[in-house]
Each structure stands twice: as structure tokens, then as C-alpha cells.
Design a protein around this motif. Structure first.
Motif, mmCIF file in Angstrom:
data_model
loop_
_atom_site.group_PDB
_atom_site.id
_atom_site.type_symbol
_atom_site.label_atom_id
_atom_site.label_comp_id
_atom_site.label_asym_id
_atom_site.label_seq_id
_atom_site.Cartn_x
_atom_site.Cartn_y
_atom_site.Cartn_z
ATOM 1 N N LEU A 38 5.764 14.864 2.617
ATOM 2 C CA LEU A 38 4.299 16.354 2.846
ATOM 3 C C LEU A 38 4.223 16.935 2.148
ATOM 4 C CD1 LEU A 38 5.619 17.674 6.233
ATOM 5 C CD2 LEU A 38 3.362 16.822 6.087
ATOM 6 N N GLY A 39 5.549 16.570 1.173
ATOM 7 C CA GLY A 39 5.701 17.959 -0.595
ATOM 8 C C GLY A 39 4.787 16.865 -1.496
ATOM 9 N N LEU A 40 5.251 14.888 -1.248
ATOM 10 C CA LEU A 40 4.540 14.488 -1.979
ATOM 11 C C LEU A 40 2.658 14.474 -1.774
ATOM 12 C CD1 LEU A 40 4.551 12.847 -4.746
ATOM 13 C CD2 LEU A 40 4.953 10.659 -2.939
ATOM 14 N N GLY A 41 2.420 14.593 -0.724
ATOM 15 C CA GLY A 41 0.831 15.193 0.014
ATOM 16 C C GLY A 41 0.475 16.817 -1.042
ATOM 17 N N ALA A 42 0.937 16.902 -0.509
ATOM 18 C CA ALA A 42 0.681 18.671 -0.993
ATOM 19 C C ALA A 42 0.452 18.990 -2.987
ATOM 20 C CB ALA A 42 1.860 20.163 -0.955
ATOM 21 N N LEU A 43 1.604 17.951 -3.815
ATOM 22 C CA LEU A 43 1.365 18.005 -4.868
ATOM 23 C C LEU A 43 0.135 16.874 -5.000
ATOM 24 C CD1 LEU A 43 2.941 18.988 -7.462
ATOM 25 C CD2 LEU A 43 3.752 16.676 -6.991
ATOM 26 N N THR A 44 -0.024 16.182 -4.697
ATOM 27 C CA THR A 44 -1.187 15.495 -4.729
ATOM 28 C C THR A 44 -2.611 16.328 -4.387
ATOM 29 O OG1 THR A 44 -0.455 13.563 -3.954
ATOM 30 C CG2 THR A 44 -2.587 13.566 -3.924
ATOM 31 N N ALA A 73 -1.932 4.815 -16.952
ATOM 32 C CA ALA A 73 -1.571 6.568 -16.833
ATOM 33 C C ALA A 73 -0.390 6.038 -15.304
ATOM 34 C CB ALA A 73 -1.740 7.650 -16.089
ATOM 35 N N PHE A 74 -0.191 4.696 -14.389
ATOM 36 C CA PHE A 74 0.220 4.328 -13.458
ATOM 37 C C PHE A 74 1.157 3.771 -13.749
ATOM 38 C CE2 PHE A 74 -4.053 6.287 -12.247
ATOM 39 C CZ PHE A 74 -3.576 7.363 -11.392
ATOM 40 N N VAL A 75 0.970 2.705 -15.194
ATOM 41 C CA VAL A 75 2.663 1.491 -15.201
ATOM 42 C C VAL A 75 3.045 2.083 -15.670
ATOM 43 C CG1 VAL A 75 1.988 -0.239 -15.971
ATOM 44 C CG2 VAL A 75 0.184 0.310 -15.797
ATOM 45 N N ARG A 76 3.749 3.218 -14.911
ATOM 46 C CA ARG A 76 5.248 4.186 -15.169
ATOM 47 C C ARG A 76 6.437 3.386 -14.934
ATOM 48 N NH1 ARG A 76 3.910 9.678 -18.288
ATOM 49 N NH2 ARG A 76 2.346 9.266 -16.186
ATOM 50 N N LEU A 77 7.268 4.089 -14.541
ATOM 51 C CA LEU A 77 8.722 4.478 -14.202
ATOM 52 C C LEU A 77 8.709 5.633 -13.974
ATOM 53 C CD1 LEU A 77 10.720 2.099 -12.786
ATOM 54 C CD2 LEU A 77 12.271 2.695 -14.238
ATOM 55 N N PRO A 78 8.858 6.127 -12.319
ATOM 56 C CA PRO A 78 9.356 7.467 -12.177
ATOM 57 C C PRO A 78 10.581 7.720 -11.877
ATOM 58 C CG PRO A 78 7.523 6.578 -10.319
ATOM 59 C CD PRO A 78 7.212 5.759 -10.988
ATOM 60 N N VAL A 79 11.141 8.799 -12.344
ATOM 61 C CA VAL A 79 12.204 9.122 -12.662
ATOM 62 C C VAL A 79 12.430 9.463 -10.806
ATOM 63 C CG1 VAL A 79 12.318 10.899 -13.119
ATOM 64 C CG2 VAL A 79 13.953 10.249 -13.061
ATOM 65 N N VAL A 117 0.684 -0.502 0.276
ATOM 66 C CA VAL A 117 0.079 0.240 0.160
ATOM 67 C C VAL A 117 1.505 1.209 0.744
ATOM 68 C CG1 VAL A 117 -1.118 0.897 1.516
ATOM 69 C CG2 VAL A 117 -2.075 -0.992 1.136
ATOM 70 N N ALA A 118 2.334 1.246 0.830
ATOM 71 C CA ALA A 118 3.166 2.594 0.912
ATOM 72 C C ALA A 118 3.665 2.663 0.122
ATOM 73 C CB ALA A 118 3.892 2.175 1.651
ATOM 74 N N LEU A 119 3.784 1.858 -1.052
ATOM 75 C CA LEU A 119 4.428 1.659 -2.618
ATOM 76 C C LEU A 119 3.339 1.871 -3.334
ATOM 77 C CD1 LEU A 119 7.151 1.084 -4.464
ATOM 78 C CD2 LEU A 119 5.890 -1.041 -4.699
ATOM 79 N N ALA A 120 2.297 1.717 -3.898
ATOM 80 C CA ALA A 120 1.108 1.951 -4.610
ATOM 81 C C ALA A 120 1.050 3.461 -3.845
ATOM 82 C CB ALA A 120 -0.274 1.022 -4.131
ATOM 83 N N VAL A 121 0.435 4.231 -2.896
ATOM 84 C CA VAL A 121 0.472 5.294 -2.021
ATOM 85 C C VAL A 121 1.469 6.680 -3.000
ATOM 86 C CG1 VAL A 121 0.743 7.179 -0.285
ATOM 87 C CG2 VAL A 121 -1.103 4.908 -0.595
ATOM 88 N N VAL A 122 2.815 5.796 -3.244
ATOM 89 C CA VAL A 122 4.304 6.916 -3.583
ATOM 90 C C VAL A 122 3.574 6.484 -4.632
ATOM 91 C CG1 VAL A 122 6.033 7.094 -3.946
ATOM 92 C CG2 VAL A 122 6.182 6.617 -1.509
ATOM 93 N N VAL A 123 3.250 5.805 -5.755
ATOM 94 C CA VAL A 123 3.904 5.660 -7.177
ATOM 95 C C VAL A 123 2.987 6.476 -8.227
ATOM 96 C CG1 VAL A 123 3.052 3.947 -9.207
ATOM 97 C CG2 VAL A 123 4.455 3.683 -6.854
ATOM 98 N N VAL A 124 1.224 6.486 -7.117
ATOM 99 C CA VAL A 124 0.024 6.711 -7.867
ATOM 100 C C VAL A 124 0.533 8.287 -7.253
ATOM 101 C CG1 VAL A 124 -2.113 7.090 -7.066
ATOM 102 C CG2 VAL A 124 -1.417 5.249 -7.280
ATOM 103 N N LEU A 180 -1.441 10.023 4.539
ATOM 104 C CA LEU A 180 -0.437 8.774 4.271
ATOM 105 C C LEU A 180 0.673 8.908 3.334
ATOM 106 C CD1 LEU A 180 -1.882 6.061 3.926
ATOM 107 C CD2 LEU A 180 -3.167 7.165 1.517
ATOM 108 N N THR A 181 0.661 9.904 2.868
ATOM 109 C CA THR A 181 1.900 9.931 1.638
ATOM 110 C C THR A 181 3.245 9.829 2.597
ATOM 111 O OG1 THR A 181 1.798 12.688 1.604
ATOM 112 C CG2 THR A 181 1.054 11.074 -0.320
#
Length: 713
Positions: free
Chosen positions: A239-245, A207-213, A185-192, A304-305
Motif C-alpha cells: 500500500l505504501g509503495l502504491g501510494a508513492l507511485t 531509469a529502470f535498469v538499476r538495483l534499488p536498495v 509481472v509482480a517483480l516488474a511492478v515493484v521495480v518500476v 496491484l502493488t
């Protein structure tokens, strides 16, 4: 239970065979390797009590002898057993009751450190990679960085740790499933979060089956950092990733409703308008509930992020070798896919830079917005008609009774969309026949609005001022100045009285001065006693009837320049008013039964097909109300200009619809229409597909020029 392993305490039990842990240290209570409990075990004093039983400090001579003979227990073995939750822990031998005995008051020498001190050198990275312990991620894990002072008593573990440890030993399979599930779940949250699109129509599996640099760089950084800096960086990144989401969600919403992304500089002020819209649509309780839910979701996303990044960072640190190899492999794959342009689907590359591109776009958006403020202020000061003398303005319309009327959300899609067009086109045809029978003629064209799906005031100000008002900052700038507007131009001549009929205005409206409106009739002084129709404060038929009763039918020394904004076609298009006999409009009480019998907003707003149908009906109602008024109360001097302010939201007009709106000029005087013959507009109320399209801000100067105004910049 106690964590003490001193030889003094061991003396209180029967001798235990080598390699078998005593009851003092069980897999449930023993500190794991690398945890603060294991590192401070050697500092225990003889005064520390054993778990579950209170034993006097002084022992009988027999106990002293037993103490000397008791073998030392290797805690390291137990720590290794604790690291893997799968195998069942061996049951410790039962300890016989020790009779109380009063020993001589002699000082007991300190116990020699046992082999358990070897655990002091253990680190979280040395633990079994197949199992994760809550102690390694909990706040208490930081205590391992500081050695406990000699003689300090080791604190008992927190209750949740003891409960978790016991549950894990009792249900090892469930514990392992939970561990893997949480990690997944943690990995999925970060990737999404890293790959989330900003438009609803692009949210699909591909859109989610990709490799984010960004994930590769983040993993490399977390692997090499020591524990405390790693946790700090993980928290900031989470926190930055959550704000971006959260911003991505706002982008999706703004694209869905306004046809553009969220502007992080300007759009915060729109939330108050959104709250008002929700309150008008769902009531105060519903609006508060939606607002509370939104705040809760934002907090949940941030939490969560953040927890997900921390968990993945700790996992990588405990399995450094595996994490390093995996990161290198993924980096090689990313570079290869980027170099070769490999795509999972058309337009969806496997090597993704989505987050970096989103950050770059937002950064550039902020820069453009800040630059635009200064540039637009200069543009707004330039006006070709600012210094035109009053006697040289609008000479071709002197003596005409002017009406500029906006129909809310009246867009090109209403005329051309296959779902809505049949009903709307039939209405336009029927109403055009009414006009022709009454001696009126019309010409129609297209204007490209500065806004889409909402922000009606931006469309109004663009049309009236001749400037492209596409955001709130520009709106504030232009309305704070002295730009000549269309109503202001009529007022400047001294040949017209200017009035405004705006049932959507429900509070103070300082823009009245900017527009040059002498007398304003808002929702509070039109005499309406009926119900609201969702956001719309009153039906269009009533607003026009009140205008006739309060303004138009009165005797005037000058003709009127009236600005009227109709609101019945405002979303959510439920309930929709119905036309009633003109002599029954009265104070609006007749609409009570119509409003109660109408559809509920909640039944329409979430259904695209129903929204389209009801939107089309609302446009038909508004157009019919306006044309019925003109036929009944218009005369040879009446000139009506009516148009839409913007297209409806994307869920109705479509994700790739234009921003065009229809505009019509209606009059009985053929000379008025002759002056715009070179505009090449279509005859009647319905513009054709090949009818010219202008930007909405071009209309003011073209109109002023066509009707006798002389530029004087």
C-alpha cells in the motif's frame, strides 16, 4: 469430493495395491502438504461421506471384514505429486458399486490415524520451489496455523481452488507459463514503482535498469518474518509503495503543467480547479469520465502493488535458501556499485536509492511548508508603504487613466521559441507600429513569475502585493491580511476610482476587498450572449468592448484605475476567437459561428506541436485585441501596463524554460516613461535578450518609488 482418509471409508472399496492412491484421494482433491486440508485430515469422523456417492453409515458384515483388511493409503505421496503441476496425475482405479446393506446398529470404533498425519508437520517452505499453489497464497492458508479440533469435519475446498487445481492438472505447461508470467509481472511492478522518475522527460529504459536498495532490504525482512507478520508487512509495504507511485504520477503531471512537483500539504485544493478546467474543456460528461478513470487507476495501482509484494514475499518464504543467497549477492553488488560510483548512463547510477530519496524530499517538503507558513506571516506584515500618507502616494501619475492588464500565459517562450516566436514577434512589431502612428510609446522588460504553467492568481497577487506568492498557503495568508496592493494604493490616494474587469471570475470573489477594487465586472455582468471558448468565458475583444461600454466611456469625477484580466490565451487554446469589426461585436452573438468553426480542444491538448502553434496564435489575438482597444479609445492621459501572468505549460514552453514573462508600459506622455529611464527597459513592445530581469514581486516597490511614493514603514 471428500478429503476423508479414514479406514472406515476405505473399506467401501476394493483393496488397492500399495502405493496406488484410491479414488477417495486424487491429485485434484487431495490436500497439499502444509495446507489446512492435510493437517485436519486425521480428525475426520466415520460419519463423513465420500465424494460423489452417499453410502449408509452402517455397513454389512462383509464390508466390516473388508474394512479391517484394507491397507492404509499414504497421502504423503499424493501431496508430493500435487506440489508439481507438470507431470500428469495417475488415474485412480475405478471403484465398483457397493450394494446397500443394512448393518446392525453397532458402534464402529474410530479409525486409527494413517500415515497421512505426517503431512501435519509440512510447511509452505518445504514445498517444491518450482511450483506455486494458490492454496499457499490464498486466505485459507492461514488455517494451517491452528490445528482442527478432534472430530471436526474438514471443509470442502473453495470452488475456485478445485477449478484451478483441475485446470492446472489438465494444462500443466500453461499453468507453469502463467505462474512465471505472474511472478515476472509482480517483480516488474515493484521495480518500476521503486524506480519511477518524477519528470516525464526522465522516463526512459535506463531509469529502470538499476538495483534499488529498498528492494534488497524489503526482501531480507520478508524472508525472516513468520507467515502472518510477513503478510501484514507485505500488505503495508504494498500500500505504501502504491501510494508513492500515485504521488510520483502527480509529480509528473505537476512538473508537466506547473513546472514543479506535487506538494502533499497544499496542492489537494487544486483538484477542484482541475475539475472545473476539465469540465469547461471536455464538458460535464467528459470531466466525470476522466475523474472516474483517475479514481479507478488509483485503486488499481494500490491493489496491484500490494498483491505484487505479497506474491514475492510468499515466493521468498517458500524458497528461503535460494532467496537468502540471492539477496546477499544483490546486497554485495549494490554496495560495490555504490562504492565505485558505477553508472548505467550519465547521471543514472546502478546502485539506486530513489525511493528513499523521494521520501526524504517529501518529508523535508512538508517541514518546509509548515515552517514557511509562520515565516511568511511575519514577512507579509512588513510593508514599506503601509503607512505612507495618501498625499505622498503616486504623485507622479495624478490625473492619469491607469490600466493594469494581464494576458493569460503570455510568457518569454512566446517571444523566443523558434516555433512560436515568428508569428508573435511579427504581431508585436505590427502592433508597436500602430502605437507609434497613434502617438504612443512603450518600454518593455522581463519579470520572473512566482508560478508556471497555471495558478494565474499567484502571479496576479505577486505583482500586485510585492510579495512572492508561490503557493496556495501564501495566497490565503496574504489575501486575508491588509497588504497594500497596487490598485489599493491608487484607491488610498482618493484620487482614483478602482474597477476590475475579470471575465474569468465565475463565482463569488472575496479577494476583491483585498485588492482594493470598488466595482467588479465578472463573467456574469458583462452582458455577453455568445459561446464560451473552452475555458475562456468570452473573447478578449468583447471583454474590452464591454469595459468601454459599461465603464470607460461613462463620465467620471475621477480618473480610473482599471484592473483587467484577459483570458482568450488560456489553455487548451482551442477554439481561438477571431477579431471582428468593432461595430459588429454587439452582445457577442457573432462569435457563435466562429466558435463552431474553430478547432476542438481534444485535437490540440494532446499534441505538443499543435499546442505550440495554437498558443502562439492565441497570444497574437490577445495582444492585437488590447492594442486595437488602446489605439481606438486611449488618450493623452492613458497609461497602460500589461504583462503575462506566467509561462505556458512545459509541453509548450519546454521542460527547462525560464519563468520570465514580458511586461510593458505604454503611454502618450513622455514624462511617464522618463521616470523609469534608469530601469534600462527596451523601447517598444518587445524586450530584448539582454533586458534586465526582475523578480515579479519587486515591481510594486520600484513602481511606487518611481512615481513619487514615499516609503513609510
Amino acid at each position: 469430493m471428500s478429503f476423508n482418509t479414514s479406514s472406515r471409508q476405505l473399506s467401501k472399496t476394493d483393496e488397492a495395491p500399495e502405493g496406488v492412491p484410491s479414488q477417495e484421494v486424487t491429485p485434484l482433491d487431495s490436500p497439499e502438504a502444509g495446507t489446512p486440508e492435510a493437517e485436519t485430515a486425521e480428525t475426520e469422523t466415520p460419519e463423513t461421506e465420500t465424494a460423489g456417492a452417499s453410502v449408509p453409515e452402517a455397513e454389512a458384515p462383509e464390508a466390516d471384514a473388508a474394512e479391517a483388511e484394507a491397507p492404509e493409503v499414504e497421502v504423503e505421496v499424493e501431496a508430493e505429486a500435487e506440489a508439481d503441476p507438470e507431470p500428469e496425475a495417475a488415474e485412480a482405479p475405478e471403484v465398483p458399486d457397493v450394494p446397500e446393506a443394512k448393518a446392525p446398529e453397532t458402534e464402529t470404533p474410530e479409525a486409527q490415524p494413517s500415515e497421512a498425519t505426517t503431512s501435519e508437520t509440512e510447511t509452505p517452505e518445504a514445498e517444491n520451489p518450482g511450483a506455486e499453489t494458490p492454496e499457499a497464497e490464498g486466505p485459507g492458508a492461514e488455517a494451517s496455523d491452528v490445528d482442527a479440533p478432534e472430530g471436526a469435519v474438514t471443509p470442502r475446498p473453495r470452488r475456485w481452488r478445485r477449478v484451478w487445481g483441475g485446470w492446472r492438472e489438465k494444462y500443466p505447461v500453461a499453468a507453469r507459463v502463467l505462474w512465471w508470467t505472474t511472478t515476472a509481472v509482480a517483480l516488474a511492478v515493484v521495480v518500476v514503482a521503486l524506480l519511477m522518475p518524477t519528470q516525464a522527460d526522465k522516463v526512459r529504459v535506463a531509469a529502470f535498469v538499476r538495483l534499488p536498495v529498498e528492494a534488497i532490504f524489503g526482501a531480507a525482512l520478508l524472508i525472516v518474518l513468520p507467515r502472518r507478520p510477513r503478510i501484514a508487512v507485505a500488505v503495508l509495504a504494498g500500500l505504501g509503495l502504491g501510494a508513492l507511485t500515485v504521488v510520483n504520477f502527480l509529480d509528473i503531471g505537476f512538473n508537466e503543467y506547473l513546472g514543479r512537483g506535487f506538494n502533499v500539504v497544499l496542492d489537494w485544493s487544486l483538484f477542484s480547479d482541475a475539475q472545473g478546467y476539465l469540465q469547461d474543456t471536455f464538458g460535464k460528461g467528459g470531466a466525470l469520465g476522466i475523474a472516474a478513470l483517475a479514481v479507478t487507476l488509483v485503486i488499481a495501482v494500490l491493489a496491484l502493488t500490494t498483491m505484487s509484494v505479497i506474491r514475492l514475499g510468499n515466493l521468498a518464504a517458500r524458497n528461503t535458501e535460494t532467496a537468502t543467497r540471492t539477496t546477499l549477492v544483490l546486497a554485495i553488488v549494490w554496495v560495490t556499485c555504490a562504492a565505485l560510483g558505477v553508472q548505467y548512463a550519465p547521471g543514472i547510477p546502478i546502485a539506486s536509492e530513489h525511493t528513499m530519496q523521494a521520501l526524504q524530499f517529501k518529508t523535508e517538503q512538508v517541514r518546509r511548508t509548515l515552517r514557511d507558513e509562520a515565516e511568511f506571516a511575519k514577512i507579509a506584515k512588513k510593508d514599506d508603504f503601509a503607512d505612507t500618507p495618501p498625499d505622498q502616494l503616486l504623485t507622479g501619475l495624478r490625473g492619469k487613466d491607469m490600466m493594469i492588464t494581464f494576458i493569460e500565459s503570455y510568457g518569454r517562450s512566446a517571444i523566443e521559441d523558434p516555433v512560436m516566436a515568428p508569428g508573435v514577434d511579427a504581431t508585436l512589431t505590427a502592433e508597436n507600429k500602430k502605437l507609434t502612428d497613434a502617438g504612443f510609446a512603450a518600454k518593455s522588460g522581463w519579470l520572473t513569475s512566482a508560478t508556471y504553467g497555471g495558478g494565474s492568481w499567484l502571479g496576479h497577487s505577486t505583482f500586485m502585493s510585492g510579495l512572492w506568492i508561490s503557493n496556495q498557503q501564501r495566497y490565503r495568508t496574504v489575501t486575508a491580511g491588509e497588504r497594500l496592493t497596487l490598485p489599493g494604493a491608487f484607491k488610498k490616494t482618493g484620487a482614483w476610482d478602482t474597477v476590475g474587469v475579470m471575465p474569468g471570475i465565475q463565482k463569488a470573489w472575496p479577494e476583491q476587498k483585498f485588492y482594493g477594487i470598488d466595482k467588479l465586472y465578472d463573467s456574469h455582468n458583462l452582458g455577453y450572449k455568445g459561446p464560451k471558448f473552452s475555458w475562456s468565458t468570452m473573447p478578449d475583444q468583447y471583454a474590452l468592448t464591454a469595459f468601454e461600454r459599461l465603464v470607460h466611456s461613462k463620465k467620471h469625477d475621477k480618473p480610473l484605475m482599471s484592473t483587467i484580466i484577459l483570458t482568450s490565451s488560456h489553455q487548451p487554446w482551442a477554439p481561438i476567437p477571431e477579431l471582428v469589426p468593432q461595430d459588429q461585436v454587439g452582445d457577442g452573438s457573432i462569435y457563435n459561428a466562429i466558435e463552431k468553426a474553430g478547432k476542438k480542444p481534444g485535437d490540440i491538448i494532446t499534441d505538443s506541436a499543435k499546442s505550440k502553434q495554437e498558443y502562439g496564435k492565441s497570444i497574437q489575438y490577445s495582444v492585437s485585441s488590447l492594442i486595437n482597444y488602446l489605439v481606438k479609445y486611449g488618450n493623452k492621459n492613458t497609461v497602460l501596463i500589461f504583462l503575462g501572468d506566467h509561462q505556458p505549460i512545459a509541453r509548450v514552453s519546454g521542460n527547462h524554460a525560464s519563468r520570465d514573462v514580458p511586461v510593458s508600459i505604454v503611454t502618450k506622455d513622455p514624462k511617464v516613461l522618463d521616470k523609469i529611464a534608469d530601469w534600462n527597459w527596451a523601447d517598444g513592445l518587445q524586450p530584448q535578450q539582454d533586458t534586465p530581469v526582475w523578480k515579479m514581486n519587486d515591481f510594486r516597490d520600484r513602481f511606487l518609488t518611481a512615481y513619487g511614493s514615499t516609503p513609510a514603514p
